[in-house]
Motif scaffolding. Structure first.
Motif, PDB file in Angstrom:
ATOM      1  N   THR A 234      35.332  11.789  21.996  1.00 46.12           N
ATOM      2  CA  THR A 234      35.882  12.937  20.886  1.00 46.12           C
ATOM      3  C   THR A 234      35.213  14.306  21.212  1.00 46.12           C
ATOM      4  OG1 THR A 234      35.635  11.066  19.373  1.00 46.12           O
ATOM      5  CG2 THR A 234      35.714  13.506  18.530  1.00 46.12           C
ATOM      6  N   GLY A 235      34.324  14.291  21.869  1.00 47.17           N
ATOM      7  CA  GLY A 235      33.584  15.607  22.080  1.00 47.17           C
ATOM      8  C   GLY A 235      34.319  16.227  23.250  1.00 47.17           C
ATOM      9  N   TYR A 236      34.490  15.441  24.154  1.00 46.08           N
ATOM     10  CA  TYR A 236      35.207  16.117  25.382  1.00 46.08           C
ATOM     11  C   TYR A 236      36.639  16.646  25.196  1.00 46.08           C
ATOM     12  CZ  TYR A 236      36.730  16.566  30.273  1.00 46.08           C
ATOM     13  OH  TYR A 236      37.351  17.087  31.360  1.00 46.08           O
ATOM     14  N   ALA A 237      37.454  15.671  24.462  1.00 47.03           N
ATOM     15  CA  ALA A 237      38.776  16.103  24.216  1.00 47.03           C
ATOM     16  C   ALA A 237      38.901  17.171  23.086  1.00 47.03           C
ATOM     17  CB  ALA A 237      39.434  14.637  23.352  1.00 47.03           C
TER      18      ALA A 237
ATOM     19  N   SER B  93      36.499  10.701  14.138  1.00 45.21           N
ATOM     20  CA  SER B  93      34.992  10.498  14.515  1.00 45.21           C
ATOM     21  C   SER B  93      33.898   9.652  13.920  1.00 45.21           C
ATOM     22  CB  SER B  93      34.564  11.569  15.385  1.00 45.21           C
ATOM     23  OG  SER B  93      33.273  11.625  16.015  1.00 45.21           O
ATOM     24  N   PRO B  94      33.510   8.516  14.459  1.00 48.25           N
ATOM     25  CA  PRO B  94      32.358   8.083  13.727  1.00 48.25           C
ATOM     26  C   PRO B  94      31.129   8.892  13.691  1.00 48.25           C
ATOM     27  CG  PRO B  94      32.523   7.169  15.978  1.00 48.25           C
ATOM     28  CD  PRO B  94      33.812   8.089  15.772  1.00 48.25           C
ATOM     29  N   ALA B  95      30.558   8.791  12.471  1.00 53.30           N
ATOM     30  CA  ALA B  95      29.309   9.622  12.335  1.00 53.30           C
ATOM     31  C   ALA B  95      28.468   9.187  13.232  1.00 53.30           C
ATOM     32  CB  ALA B  95      28.847   9.167  10.769  1.00 53.30           C
ATOM     33  N   ALA B  96      27.655  10.059  13.743  1.00 48.67           N
ATOM     34  CA  ALA B  96      26.459   9.746  14.622  1.00 48.67           C
ATOM     35  C   ALA B  96      25.145   9.904  13.917  1.00 48.67           C
ATOM     36  CB  ALA B  96      26.576  10.642  15.895  1.00 48.67           C
TER      37      ALA B  96
ATOM     38  N   TYR C  78      24.992  19.998  25.354  1.00 50.89           N
ATOM     39  CA  TYR C  78      24.237  20.080  24.161  1.00 50.89           C
ATOM     40  C   TYR C  78      25.225  19.199  22.900  1.00 50.89           C
ATOM     41  CZ  TYR C  78      22.299  21.510  19.568  1.00 50.89           C
ATOM     42  OH  TYR C  78      21.844  21.545  18.267  1.00 50.89           O
ATOM     43  N   ALA C  79      26.229  19.547  22.705  1.00 48.19           N
ATOM     44  CA  ALA C  79      27.215  18.841  21.810  1.00 48.19           C
ATOM     45  C   ALA C  79      27.319  17.332  22.124  1.00 48.19           C
ATOM     46  CB  ALA C  79      28.511  19.676  21.725  1.00 48.19           C
TER      47      ALA C  79
ATOM     48  N   MET D 103      24.253  17.776  12.931  1.00 50.59           N
ATOM     49  CA  MET D 103      25.488  17.404  13.405  1.00 50.59           C
ATOM     50  C   MET D 103      26.310  18.496  13.391  1.00 50.59           C
ATOM     51  SD  MET D 103      27.465  15.118  14.702  1.00 50.59           S
ATOM     52  CE  MET D 103      28.209  13.537  14.509  1.00 50.59           C
ATOM     53  N   VAL D 104      26.288  19.532  12.438  1.00 52.14           N
ATOM     54  CA  VAL D 104      27.199  20.678  12.132  1.00 52.14           C
ATOM     55  C   VAL D 104      27.154  21.488  13.159  1.00 52.14           C
ATOM     56  CG1 VAL D 104      27.516  22.288  10.579  1.00 52.14           C
ATOM     57  CG2 VAL D 104      27.328  20.197   9.515  1.00 52.14           C
TER      58      VAL D 104
END
Length: 109
Positions: free
Chosen positions: A59-62, A106-109, A50-51, A1-2
């Motif tokens: 969250t990622g896109y923003a 952001s929720p943990a995935a 990838y991310a 995740m990191v």
């Protein structure tokens, strides 16, 4: 995740690189800025893809767009002589605050 978050941040920075190269290419009439644009665009999109395998889409896109917006605005001010004002700086700080807020919630995935 990191690793996904690191790649996402790098991809956001690359968004600023391709945006800056796009303006420097003068409508794709200059070779090297056009080449840098293409490489940075592909790398930025690949990193975003990838991310998003690990980070929620919204969250990622923003975060990716926010980093690109802030980086591009700073580049415009620092390298292109675009206007700087207290209002613009406050707005950029607000964007950064929103990015941090999205990351923290952001929720943990």
């Amino acid at each position: 995740m990191v690793a996904a978050w690191i790649v996402l941040v790098i991809s956001g920075v690359l968004e600023s690189v391709w945006a800056g190269a796009l303006t420097r290419s003068e409508g794709f009439t200059k070779l090297w800025p056009s080449v840098i644009f293409g490489i940075a665009l592909v790398a930025s999109m690949a990193g975003l893809g990838y991310a998003l395998k690990s980070i929620p889409l919204g969250t990622g896109y923003a975060v990716w767009v926010g980093i690109g917006v802030v980086g591009t605005a700073i580049y415009g001010i620092a390298a292109l002589g675009e206007a700087v004002s207290v209002a613009r700086i406050v707005c950029l700080v607000a964007i950064v605050g929103g990015i941090v807020g999205l990351k923290l919630t952001s929720p943990a995935a």
